[in-house]
Design an enzyme around this catalytic site. Structure first.
Site, short mmCIF file in Angstrom:
data_model
loop_
_atom_site.label_atom_id
_atom_site.label_comp_id
_atom_site.label_asym_id
_atom_site.label_seq_id
_atom_site.Cartn_x
_atom_site.Cartn_y
_atom_site.Cartn_z
N ALA A 14 40.55 43.22 39.87
CA ALA A 14 41.16 43.71 41.11
C ALA A 14 40.99 42.73 42.27
O ALA A 14 41.37 43.02 43.39
CB ALA A 14 40.56 45.06 41.49
N GLY A 15 40.42 41.56 41.98
CA GLY A 15 40.21 40.60 43.05
C GLY A 15 41.53 40.04 43.55
O GLY A 15 42.57 40.20 42.90
N ARG A 19 42.33 31.83 45.75
CA ARG A 19 42.30 30.38 45.50
C ARG A 19 43.45 29.92 44.61
O ARG A 19 43.71 28.73 44.49
CB ARG A 19 40.93 30.00 44.90
CG ARG A 19 39.80 30.07 45.90
CD ARG A 19 38.42 29.96 45.26
NE ARG A 19 38.01 31.23 44.65
CZ ARG A 19 36.83 31.42 44.05
NH1 ARG A 19 35.97 30.43 43.97
NH2 ARG A 19 36.53 32.60 43.52
N GLY A 80 34.14 43.51 46.23
CA GLY A 80 33.17 42.77 45.41
C GLY A 80 33.10 43.29 43.98
O GLY A 80 33.58 44.38 43.65
N GLY A 141 27.96 31.48 40.39
CA GLY A 141 26.66 32.01 40.81
C GLY A 141 25.57 31.35 39.98
O GLY A 141 25.68 31.24 38.76
N GLU A 156 24.95 33.50 44.82
CA GLU A 156 26.38 33.15 44.84
C GLU A 156 26.63 31.88 45.66
O GLU A 156 25.89 31.57 46.61
CB GLU A 156 27.19 34.31 45.41
CG GLU A 156 27.20 35.54 44.53
CD GLU A 156 27.72 35.27 43.12
OE1 GLU A 156 28.69 34.50 42.98
OE2 GLU A 156 27.15 35.83 42.16
N ASN A 174 25.83 32.19 36.03
CA ASN A 174 26.27 33.49 35.52
C ASN A 174 27.70 33.33 35.02
O ASN A 174 28.58 32.88 35.74
CB ASN A 174 26.22 34.50 36.68
CG ASN A 174 26.93 35.81 36.37
OD1 ASN A 174 27.05 36.19 35.21
ND2 ASN A 174 27.38 36.49 37.41
N ASN A 232 39.59 30.13 38.80
CA ASN A 232 39.68 30.50 40.21
C ASN A 232 40.85 29.81 40.89
O ASN A 232 41.44 30.36 41.82
CB ASN A 232 38.37 30.15 40.93
CG ASN A 232 37.25 31.05 40.45
OD1 ASN A 232 37.44 32.24 40.26
ND2 ASN A 232 36.08 30.48 40.24
N TYR A 370 81.24 22.75 20.63
CA TYR A 370 80.76 24.01 21.19
C TYR A 370 81.29 25.14 20.34
O TYR A 370 82.50 25.31 20.19
CB TYR A 370 81.25 24.19 22.64
CG TYR A 370 80.93 25.58 23.15
CD1 TYR A 370 79.60 25.97 23.33
CD2 TYR A 370 81.94 26.52 23.39
CE1 TYR A 370 79.29 27.25 23.75
CE2 TYR A 370 81.63 27.80 23.81
CZ TYR A 370 80.30 28.17 23.99
OH TYR A 370 79.99 29.44 24.39
C1 UD1 Z 1 31.77 35.74 39.83
C2 UD1 Z 1 30.27 36.02 39.91
C3 UD1 Z 1 29.52 34.70 39.71
C4 UD1 Z 1 29.91 34.07 38.38
C5 UD1 Z 1 31.43 33.92 38.28
C6 UD1 Z 1 31.82 33.53 36.86
C7 UD1 Z 1 29.90 37.86 41.45
C8 UD1 Z 1 29.56 38.27 42.83
N1 UD1 Z 1 29.95 36.56 41.20
O1 UD1 Z 1 32.08 34.88 40.91
O2 UD1 Z 1 28.12 34.96 39.71
O3 UD1 Z 1 29.30 32.81 38.24
O4 UD1 Z 1 32.09 35.18 38.56
O5 UD1 Z 1 33.19 33.27 36.76
O6 UD1 Z 1 30.08 38.71 40.59
N2 UD1 Z 1 36.99 41.32 41.22
C9 UD1 Z 1 37.35 42.63 41.41
N3 UD1 Z 1 37.12 43.20 42.62
C10 UD1 Z 1 36.52 42.53 43.64
C11 UD1 Z 1 36.15 41.18 43.42
C12 UD1 Z 1 36.39 40.61 42.21
O7 UD1 Z 1 37.89 43.28 40.52
O8 UD1 Z 1 36.34 43.14 44.71
C13 UD1 Z 1 37.27 40.69 39.92
C14 UD1 Z 1 38.21 39.52 40.05
O9 UD1 Z 1 39.56 39.94 39.87
C15 UD1 Z 1 37.77 38.59 38.94
C16 UD1 Z 1 36.30 38.93 38.76
O10 UD1 Z 1 36.09 40.18 39.39
O11 UD1 Z 1 38.45 38.83 37.73
C17 UD1 Z 1 35.41 37.87 39.40
O12 UD1 Z 1 35.75 37.76 40.78
P1 UD1 Z 1 35.75 36.37 41.53
O13 UD1 Z 1 36.10 36.62 42.95
O14 UD1 Z 1 36.56 35.37 40.79
O15 UD1 Z 1 34.21 36.01 41.46
P2 UD1 Z 1 33.59 34.55 41.40
O16 UD1 Z 1 33.46 34.04 42.78
O17 UD1 Z 1 34.28 33.74 40.41
MG MG Z 2 36.06 33.94 39.40
#
Ligand code: UD1
Ligand code: MG
Length: 465
Positions: A14-15, A19, A80, A141, A156, A174, A232, A370
């Site tokens: 849901a992110g 980027r 998050g 992270g 992070e 992570n 990302n 053709y």
């Molecule tokens: C995250 C981890 C990091 C790890 C990395 C690995 C956290 C805080 N950080 O960072 O430790 O090294 O992944 O790739 O967990 N998402 C949601 N809702 C939100 C935010 C994110 O569903 O509110 C989903 C995103 O769509 C994505 C995943 O969670 O699929 C990771 O989110 P992202 O923002 O890419 O986290 P990273 O900064 O990559």
């Molecule tokens: Mg990510």
């Protein structure tokens, strides 16, 4: 013997994917022809998940691509990864293990999920994090281990403010893939706070919460970090696509397909290729393409949603929605459009375009033609420069050509028109009327020669100057 019950798999997607700088949600970007989100979904299903939950945003854009049997949950705001898991809480079985995957970590395999679940069960921890060591850990992270080597927490690094310069030097990260006890996870989620650089609820922050509650936290270090690269931005997308492509091509090679240059061969997930088929360089096999045994494809050919029988040769060709039966021969430089059907041992040669047309068994359209909206019977030959004139400016019409027909070079068939079995056309004919079986259709101006013309003409020009 420990009996490991099937896990609930929660996939975070849901992110915002800021980027990526895209109007398309990050996890819908295709990797080898398949939306990114379907890669971890397929791995989870294959790993035997009891339930797969995908956390989507309120637009629910992912729903249209998710397969039957996969549940989605909605995270109201992107607060998050911890909040995203919370959005799925009602679907988490407290009595089973939970595996959290990220929708943007697509290369995870069923085996890697199963290994993590097994390591989690064997370690007796409340949470087990899959970690990996990277040459370049930027953006991930970092894993902070205590003096005893146990995982304490994750710091992070996506934005400045969470990590110290010393922590930034840590190369263990992570992966975003973690296993939990269902109940322990659900309890620990309530202990998260937004006291960090992004003001978000970070999922890895459940680890110190669990430790404070007296639980053990384990880590499972991956041998092959390629499995858990995150996407990302589009540079990551290219890297991950390269690994995915290599995985696909190697699976075909192990199943008996030869690639003359795997690095230049693009094969979508789900494409089928038979044994002893040879894929020459710069070849793209896309979508639902299925290729039989003993074929030779390429170089420089693109097949989209096309089906090939066995022993087919395709050179320097672009085919979309074509059916090419056993032993047929295509190219070099042919264009097969949707509905092009080549029956067994048919030949479509150089600079020939075929659309919505059947070329019968053993029939040939060898050069510069053709053929659209047409049915051509068996054993016929259409000479160089044949055109089916299928469009009258308003509507399309069909051309029907029988078996054993000989079309002279540069014949135009003005559709709708029918040519009987065994008929011929004279070269240069514009065929507007049906030709009965066995007849010769001649439809061109008769030639007449103007004797002495050239000499007369040059004399006239000399007199003028
Ligand atoms: C995250 C981890 C990091 C790890 C990395 C690995 C956290 C805080 N950080 O960072 O430790 O090294 O992944 O790739 O967990 N998402 C949601 N809702 C939100 C935010 C994110 O569903 O509110 C989903 C995103 O769509 C994505 C995943 O969670 O699929 C990771 O989110 P992202 O923002 O890419 O986290 P990273 O900064 O990559
Ligand atoms: Mg990510």
């Amino acid at each position: 013997l420990t009996v490991v019950s099937a896990p609930t798999v929660v996939i975070l997607a849901a992110g915002q994917g800021t980027r990526m700088k895209s109007s398309v949600p990050k996890v819908l970007h295709p990797i080898c022809g398949r939306p990114m989100i379907l890669w971890p979904v397929a791995a989870a299903l294959e790993a035997g998940a009891a339930r797969v939950v995908v956390v989507d945003d309120p637009s629910r854009k992912l729903e249209s691509v998710l397969p039957e049997g996969v549940t989605s949950a909605v995270q109201e705001q992107p607060r998050g990864t911890g909040d995203a898991v919370r959005a799925a809480a009602a679907l988490i079985d407290p009595d089973a293990p939970v595996v959290v995957l990220a929708g943007d970590v697509p290369l995870i395999t069923p085996a890697a999920i199963a290994e993590l679940v097994a390591a989690h069960a064997a370690g007796g921890a409340a949470a087990t994090m899959a970690t990996m060591e990277l040459e370049d850990p930027s953006g991930y992270g970092r894993v902070i281990r205590g003096a005893d080597g146990a995982v304490e927490r994750v710091v992070e690094t996506k934005v400045a403010g969470d990590a110290t310069p010393a922590e930034l030097k840590i190369r263990e990260v992570n992966t975003g893939v973690l296993a939990f006890d269902g109940r322990a996870l659900l309890d620990a989620l309530d202990g998260l706070d937004t006291d960090n650089a992004q003001g978000e609820l970070y999922l890895p922050d459940v680890l110190p919460v669990l430790r404070a509650a007296g639980s053990r936290v384990g880590a499972h270090v991956l041998a092959d970090p390629r499995l858990m690269l995150g996407v990302n931005d589009r540079v990551d997308l290219a890297t991950v696509t390269g690994h995915a492509q290599q995985r696909i091509n190697e699976a075909h090679m192990r199943a008996g397909v030869t690639f003359l240059d795997s690095a230049s061969s693009v094969v979508d997930a789900g494409v089928e290729i038979g044994r002893d088929t040879v894929i020459e360089p710069f070849t793209c096999l896309r979508g639902t393409t299925r290729i039989g045994e003993d074929c030779r494809i390429g170089p420089s050919s693109t097949l989209i949603d096309s089906e090939l029988g066995r022993g087919v040769t395709i050179r320097h060709t672009y085919a979309d929605g074509a059916l090419v039966e056993d032993g047929a021969n295509v190219g070099p430089f042919a264009y097969l459009r949707p509905g092009a059907t080549l029956r067994a041992k048919a030949k479509v040669g150089t600079f020939v375009e075929v659309k919505n047309a059947i070329i019968g068994a053993n029939s040939k359209v060898p050069h510069l033609s053709y053929v659209g909206d047409a049915d051509v019977g068996e054993d016929s030959n259409l000479g160089a420069g044949t055109i089916t004139v299928n469009y009258d400016g308003r509507r399309k019409h069909r051309t029907t050509i029988g078996r054993n027909v000989r079309g002279g070079s540069d014949t135009m068939f003005i559709a709708p028109v029918t040519v009987g079995d065994g008929a011929w056309t004279a070269a240069g004919s514009v065929i507007t009327q049906d030709i009965p079986p066995g007849a010769l259709g001649v439809a061109r101006a008769r030639q007449h020669n103007v004797e002495g013309y050239v000499e007369r003409r040059s004399r006239e020009q000399e007199e003028q100057s």
